[in-house]
Design a protein around this motif. Structure first.
Motif, PDB file in Angstrom:
ATOM      1  N   TYR A  60      -2.799   3.809  -2.848  1.00 45.70           N
ATOM      2  CA  TYR A  60      -2.743   2.921  -4.001  1.00 45.70           C
ATOM      3  C   TYR A  60      -2.321   1.536  -3.511  1.00 45.70           C
ATOM      4  O   TYR A  60      -1.425   1.418  -2.660  1.00 45.70           O
ATOM      5  CB  TYR A  60      -1.742   3.425  -5.034  1.00 45.70           C
ATOM      6  N   LEU A  91      -0.144  -0.079  -9.407  1.00 43.22           N
ATOM      7  CA  LEU A  91      -1.002  -0.069  -8.244  1.00 43.22           C
ATOM      8  C   LEU A  91      -2.323   0.611  -8.585  1.00 43.22           C
ATOM      9  O   LEU A  91      -2.378   1.491  -9.449  1.00 43.22           O
ATOM     10  CB  LEU A  91      -0.326   0.645  -7.064  1.00 43.22           C
ATOM     11  N   THR A  92      -3.384   0.201  -7.914  1.00 43.62           N
ATOM     12  CA  THR A  92      -4.733   0.716  -8.159  1.00 43.62           C
ATOM     13  C   THR A  92      -5.116   1.701  -7.059  1.00 43.62           C
ATOM     14  O   THR A  92      -4.915   1.426  -5.876  1.00 43.62           O
ATOM     15  CB  THR A  92      -5.751  -0.434  -8.189  1.00 43.62           C
ATOM     16  N   TYR A  93      -5.699   2.820  -7.490  1.00 42.10           N
ATOM     17  CA  TYR A  93      -6.110   3.822  -6.497  1.00 42.10           C
ATOM     18  C   TYR A  93      -7.337   3.339  -5.725  1.00 42.10           C
ATOM     19  O   TYR A  93      -8.292   2.828  -6.306  1.00 42.10           O
ATOM     20  CB  TYR A  93      -6.427   5.159  -7.170  1.00 42.10           C
ATOM     21  N   GLU A  94      -7.294   3.510  -4.395  1.00 40.64           N
ATOM     22  CA  GLU A  94      -8.419   3.134  -3.544  1.00 40.64           C
ATOM     23  C   GLU A  94      -9.143   4.374  -3.030  1.00 40.64           C
ATOM     24  O   GLU A  94     -10.225   4.705  -3.488  1.00 40.64           O
ATOM     25  CB  GLU A  94      -7.918   2.280  -2.362  1.00 40.64           C
ATOM     26  N   LYS A 113       0.859  -1.185   0.000  1.00 37.61           N
ATOM     27  CA  LYS A 113       0.000   0.000   0.000  1.00 37.61           C
ATOM     28  C   LYS A 113       0.893   1.232   0.000  1.00 37.61           C
ATOM     29  O   LYS A 113       1.796   1.350   0.825  1.00 37.61           O
ATOM     30  CB  LYS A 113      -0.923   0.005   1.213  1.00 37.61           C
ATOM     31  N   SER A 118      -5.022  11.487  -6.641  1.00 37.46           N
ATOM     32  CA  SER A 118      -5.804  10.304  -7.011  1.00 37.46           C
ATOM     33  C   SER A 118      -5.565   9.828  -8.434  1.00 37.46           C
ATOM     34  O   SER A 118      -6.061   8.758  -8.810  1.00 37.46           O
ATOM     35  CB  SER A 118      -7.300  10.592  -6.819  1.00 37.46           C
TER      36      SER A 118
END
Length: 324
Positions: A91, A83-86, A48, A67
């Motif tokens: 991320y 990585l994917t943004y939460e 993270k 973001s």
């Protein structure tokens, strides 16, 4: 005569005060807005990364999460994935780091300079043993004195962080609990309903401890841990002293976990400098402290850790201690 002397001294102080003044020009418009990247990698958790932006020195707005950045993960120079943004600048990627591997986190954005950080997951160092004795303060408070014995690996520089957790069980009276008591008399079943009963609860919390051990370099306040290196005991065994007051143990049964983190050098430097920065904050007589960063062209920290855990059981108010 006395009045003349007093007036002369006041005039002299005013003159000296004026003569010591110096005008320093600071170009506040030169402050460049940079990406701020913070992450602590460990082999027990998926990765993270938090990405925000820095603020101008005169900007009092809240920290702004980024973001729409591109966050990439590399392992030993091999691309692992994006990585994917939460939310709130975080991320994530469903990937756990591996001990001994080197990692690079690279962050790019159209509005800011590209940044990156490097870290290597350290090998965990096991706790050799835990010794405890009970003493009393000068006011009669019970204190549990922990000695955490560490065998430091030779031939390398090692950095550590240690914290304590308490998993405990306790009971309390719940007057609204409904208690059913069923009694069968032949073909007749009688159900008695009463209110009130004991509830058993299992909970866990941070254990707050004190220590004046000479090897401690910094204290991390948010999780009450201490940071140190093996500079004074490289390759040898060391017994770290921690003191816990009895009131830190809430339950009738307390399973106390001691977490010994091996941390990367850059994470150690960040934690020590940040602790000094906190201590100096608000003190007009303290020298300003620059917090360490290893984010190239940006700000923040990419650190890493690996933990080993041991535990000790403390039963009841009498302070009986049992080891797992």
């Amino acid at each position: 005569m006395k009045q003349t002397i007093v007036i002369s001294i006041i005039v002299l102080l005013i003159v000296l005060g004026i003569s010591c003044e110096k005008t320093i020009e600071i170009d506040l418009d030169d402050a460049k807005i940079r990406l701020v990247v913070n992450a602590e990698l460990n082999p027990d958790s998926t990765i993270k990364v938090n990405v925000t932006r820095s603020r101008h020195i005169l900007d009092n707005a809240e920290i702004e999460a980024v973001s729409d950045a591109v966050v990439k993960l590399f392992e030993d120079d091999v691309f692992i994935g994006n990585l994917t943004y939460e939310s709130r600048g975080f991320y994530t990627i469903n990937y756990k780091p591996i001990i001994g591997k080197k990692y690079k986190v690279e962050v790019t954005h159209d509005k800011y300079d590209d940044v990156y950080g490097l870290t290597e997951i350290p090998n965990p160092v096991g706790i050799h043993s835990i010794d405890t004795i009970k003493t009393f303060s000068e006011w009669g408070d019970e204190i549990y004195n922990f000695s955490i014995n560490i065998n430091d690996p030779a031939g390398q520089k090692n950095y550590y962080m240690i914290s304590m957790r308490n998993k405990y069980i306790y009971e309390y009276w719940d007057p609204e609990m409904i208690v059913y008591d069923t009694v069968q008399n032949g073909d007749t079943i009688v159900v008695n309903i009463t209110y009130g009963g004991n509830v058993t609860v299992e909970d866990d919390q941070i254990v707050w401890f004190e220590s004046d051990d000479m090897i401690i370099d910094a204290q991390v306040y948010n999780n009450n841990s201490v940071v140190f290196s093996d500079e004074l005991f490289s390759g040898d065994q060391y017994s770290l002293k921690l003191n816990v007051y009895k009131y830190s143990f809430y339950g009738d049964t307390n399973l106390v976990y001691i977490d010994l983190f091996s941390i990367s050098q850059e994470y150690y430097k960040y934690l020590v400098s940040f602790s000094k920065h906190q201590d100096a904050s608000g003190d007009p007589f303290s020298e300003p402290v620059i917090v360490f960063t290893n984010i190239v062209e940006g700000i923040g920290i990419l650190g890493s850790s690996a933990v080993s855990t041991d535990s000790v059981m403390i039963i009841g108010t009498g302070g009986d201690v049992y080891y797992e």
